[in-house]
Design an enzyme around this catalytic site. Structure first.
Site, PDB file in Angstrom:
ATOM      1  N   GLU A 120     -50.723   7.701   2.475  1.00 52.56           N
ATOM      2  CA  GLU A 120     -51.443   6.553   2.935  1.00 52.56           C
ATOM      3  C   GLU A 120     -52.010   6.575   4.490  1.00 52.56           C
ATOM      4  O   GLU A 120     -52.111   5.476   5.228  1.00 52.56           O
ATOM      5  CB  GLU A 120     -50.197   5.471   2.946  1.00 52.56           C
ATOM      6  CG  GLU A 120     -49.673   5.121   1.415  1.00 52.56           C
ATOM      7  CD  GLU A 120     -48.905   3.852   1.527  1.00 52.56           C
ATOM      8  OE1 GLU A 120     -49.264   3.070   0.865  1.00 52.56           O
ATOM      9  OE2 GLU A 120     -47.876   4.048   2.130  1.00 52.56           O
ATOM     10  N   HIS A 155     -46.987   1.564  10.012  1.00 50.74           N
ATOM     11  CA  HIS A 155     -46.634   1.150   8.485  1.00 50.74           C
ATOM     12  C   HIS A 155     -45.185   1.591   8.163  1.00 50.74           C
ATOM     13  O   HIS A 155     -44.736   2.749   8.420  1.00 50.74           O
ATOM     14  CB  HIS A 155     -47.497   2.128   7.555  1.00 50.74           C
ATOM     15  CG  HIS A 155     -47.325   1.755   6.021  1.00 50.74           C
ATOM     16  ND1 HIS A 155     -47.097   0.467   5.572  1.00 50.74           N
ATOM     17  CD2 HIS A 155     -47.053   2.674   5.057  1.00 50.74           C
ATOM     18  CE1 HIS A 155     -46.905   0.309   4.249  1.00 50.74           C
ATOM     19  NE2 HIS A 155     -46.810   1.793   3.956  1.00 50.74           N
ATOM     20  N   HIS A 207     -41.691   0.129   5.193  1.00 47.56           N
ATOM     21  CA  HIS A 207     -41.210  -0.379   4.117  1.00 47.56           C
ATOM     22  C   HIS A 207     -39.913  -0.969   4.504  1.00 47.56           C
ATOM     23  O   HIS A 207     -38.950  -1.097   3.783  1.00 47.56           O
ATOM     24  CB  HIS A 207     -40.776   0.673   3.010  1.00 47.56           C
ATOM     25  CG  HIS A 207     -41.957   1.517   2.641  1.00 47.56           C
ATOM     26  ND1 HIS A 207     -42.047   2.949   2.237  1.00 47.56           N
ATOM     27  CD2 HIS A 207     -43.483   1.470   2.859  1.00 47.56           C
ATOM     28  CE1 HIS A 207     -43.132   3.220   2.028  1.00 47.56           C
ATOM     29  NE2 HIS A 207     -44.086   2.498   2.185  1.00 47.56           N
ATOM     30  N   HIS A 213     -44.144  -3.668  -1.152  1.00 54.34           N
ATOM     31  CA  HIS A 213     -44.530  -2.537  -0.694  1.00 54.34           C
ATOM     32  C   HIS A 213     -43.827  -2.424   0.725  1.00 54.34           C
ATOM     33  O   HIS A 213     -42.843  -1.770   0.956  1.00 54.34           O
ATOM     34  CB  HIS A 213     -45.959  -2.397  -0.622  1.00 54.34           C
ATOM     35  CG  HIS A 213     -46.290  -0.950  -0.163  1.00 54.34           C
ATOM     36  ND1 HIS A 213     -47.579  -0.283  -0.307  1.00 54.34           N
ATOM     37  CD2 HIS A 213     -45.857  -0.102   0.849  1.00 54.34           C
ATOM     38  CE1 HIS A 213     -47.830   0.588   0.195  1.00 54.34           C
ATOM     39  NE2 HIS A 213     -46.561   0.844   0.840  1.00 54.34           N
TER      40      HIS A 213
HETATM   41 ZN   LIG Z   1     -46.335   2.678   1.882  1.00 52.11          ZN
END
Ligand SMILES: [Zn+2]
Length: 248
Positions: free
Chosen positions: A85, A104, A106, A174
């Site tokens: 990603e 980023h 989760h 996500h």
């Molecule tokens: Zn992710």
């Protein structure tokens, strides 16, 4: 096989150490676990960024950092595998000249706000940056049924478009992204997005109906000023905790 792009040049060891430390900080604060990542735009090259090879954030050292170009290709012949990603980062940097760092994650408390019709709101002054609004990226809108991952430039570009000029965006089912004009600001926002989400769950559980008395966009703008100082103080504490257990 495509040729590896040239490196934009060496980065100061203290900058690399701070970026590696940011991974540890995000893990210690419960923002990332075995997954998740942070990057920093190359200090000397607008079209390059640095992030760790694909590995658990809490294990990152400065030697694990890789330079990428805005196609997500590793530079200087580096053959270590990057995160699938990494295109989140390359596309946000491409779209936003003001952004120097991207996180980023989760982190779990945030995810429900991408699954329902309750928008995330700024619950307290340290999360003032949330008051500008938190857009939700639904990958189905442009890409239909997918594996949910931002694994190429096209998906990354669509996410960056949803982020717009905001500091935080959710990814439906996500996770989330947080950005900043410094490494410290991005870390602060990622941490306080997760804290804010927890507080909003508590507030919603207590509320007997009606809207929450969250910060207005105007209060958010005003309260974000002193947050620069708060972010510096938080960084001082978190960075010293990492230094105490590493030699960098
Ligand atoms: Zn992710």
């Amino acid at each position: 096989m495509t040729k590896s792009p040239a490196s934009a040049g060496p980065v100061a060891p203290e900058v690399l150490a701070d970026l590696a430390a940011a991974s540890h900080i995000l893990a210690a604060q419960g923002v990332v676990d075995a997954m998740g990542h942070i990057s920093l735009r190359h200090p000397d090259a607008q079209d390059r960024f640095l992030m760790s090879r694909a590995m658990p954030p809490a294990l990152v050292t400065p030697a694990d950092l890789v330079e990428f170009d805005m196609n997500g290709d590793a530079c200087g012949g580096d053959t270590r595998s990057g995160f699938l990603e990494r295109f989140i980062h390359s596309e946000v940097y491409t779209a936003r000249a003001d952004v120097m760092s991207v996180v980023h994650s989760h982190s779990p408390s945030v995810i429900p706000f991408g699954l329902c019709d309750k928008p995330m709101q700024a619950m307290f002054h340290n999360a003032a940056f949330v008051a500008a609004g938190v857009p939700v990226f639904d990958i189905r809108t442009k890409f239909g049924t997918t594996d949910m991952l931002i694994c190429d430039c096209v998906r990354g570009g669509a996410l960056a478009e949803t982020l717009g000029d905001k500091n935080v965006a959710l990814l439906r089912a996500h996770g989330s992204i947080a950005v900043g004009d410094t490494l410290q600001a991005a870390v602060f926002r990622a941490v306080y997005t997760e804290v804010n989400a927890r507080i909003q769950h508590w507030a919603l559980a207590l509320a007997s109906g009606g809207p929450l008395a969250a910060l207005s966009p105007e209060e958010g703008l005003l309260a974000d000023e002193p947050n620069q100082g708060a972010a510096a103080r938080a960084w001082q504490l978190w960075r010293s905790n990492v230094r105490a257990k590493t030699n960098w």
